[in-house]
Design an enzyme around this catalytic site. Structure first.
Site, short mmCIF file in Angstrom:
data_model
loop_
_atom_site.label_atom_id
_atom_site.label_comp_id
_atom_site.label_asym_id
_atom_site.label_seq_id
_atom_site.Cartn_x
_atom_site.Cartn_y
_atom_site.Cartn_z
N CYS A 108 0.85 -1.18 0.00
CA CYS A 108 0.00 0.00 0.00
C CYS A 108 0.90 1.24 0.00
O CYS A 108 1.40 1.67 1.03
CB CYS A 108 -0.91 0.00 1.23
SG CYS A 108 -2.05 1.38 1.25
N LEU A 109 1.13 1.74 -1.18
CA LEU A 109 1.94 2.95 -1.38
C LEU A 109 1.20 3.79 -2.40
O LEU A 109 0.94 3.33 -3.52
CB LEU A 109 3.34 2.57 -1.87
CG LEU A 109 4.35 3.69 -2.05
CD1 LEU A 109 4.66 4.37 -0.71
CD2 LEU A 109 5.64 3.15 -2.66
#
Length: 182
Positions: A108-109
């Site tokens: 999750c970036l």
């Protein structure tokens, strides 16, 4: 006359064959540029399993500070044909207890999702990944359990990270036991 025609055809075939070999996609051209301009921090290295395939490679991050100091985390990069208009697919191959990386290796970036822009480079992703290890983000988690522990009990979070990096089972049962024992 036939010889002249066959010579012309051979020349034409030779030209188009040469062009096919040198024709590269926009993604290949751009990834070549990105790789050549990589400015990796000392905690990161790249690995190209197939040196002729720049679209698939690994990035190894070994944080030297923070919760994950001393760890070694391998990320698999798959650059698609629409790069740089679409971000590469990045997965963490190393099992890690992290609020922004789930147990399947999804990351999750924001720049790998909605905030991706064609002006961003592989270098941008590397620094984003490195930052996740320095400052895990509990506000946008993939691993909700890790995020909750990070928010509620940083000491326990650090303990869980250390245990996980030593090879302890990463999953709800192990972490539930840790929560219940403290």
């Amino acid at each position: 006359m036939i010889k002249l025609f066959s010579l012309k055809q051979q020349k034409k075939d030779g030209e188009s064959g040469g062009q096919q070999k040198s024709t590269r996609t926009a993604a290949q051209l751009r990834i070549t540029k990105d790789i050549n301009e990589l400015n990796l921090p000392r905690t990161c290295t790249t690995n190209f399993p197939d040196p002729n395939d720049l679209l698939n490679f690994k990035m190894i991050i070994c944080p030297d500070e923070g919760y994950y100091k001393g760890g070694r985390f391998v990320f698999n990069f798959k650059v698609g044909p629409n790069y740089p208009h679409e971000p590469p697919k990045v997965k963490c191959e190393t099992k890690v207890y992290h609020p922004n990386i789930d147990l399947e290796g999804n990351v999750c970036l924001n720049i790998l999702r909605e905030d991706w822009k064609p002006v961003l480079t592989i270098n941008s992703i590397v620094y984003g990944l490195q930052y996740l290890f320095l400052e895990p983000n509990a506000e946008d988690p993939l691993n909700k359990e890790a995020a909750e522990v990070l928010q509620s009990n940083r000491r326990l979070f650090e303990h869980n990270v250390t245990k996980a990096m030593r090879g302890a089972y990463i999953g709800e049962t192990y972490f539930d036991r840790c929560l219940n024992s403290n």
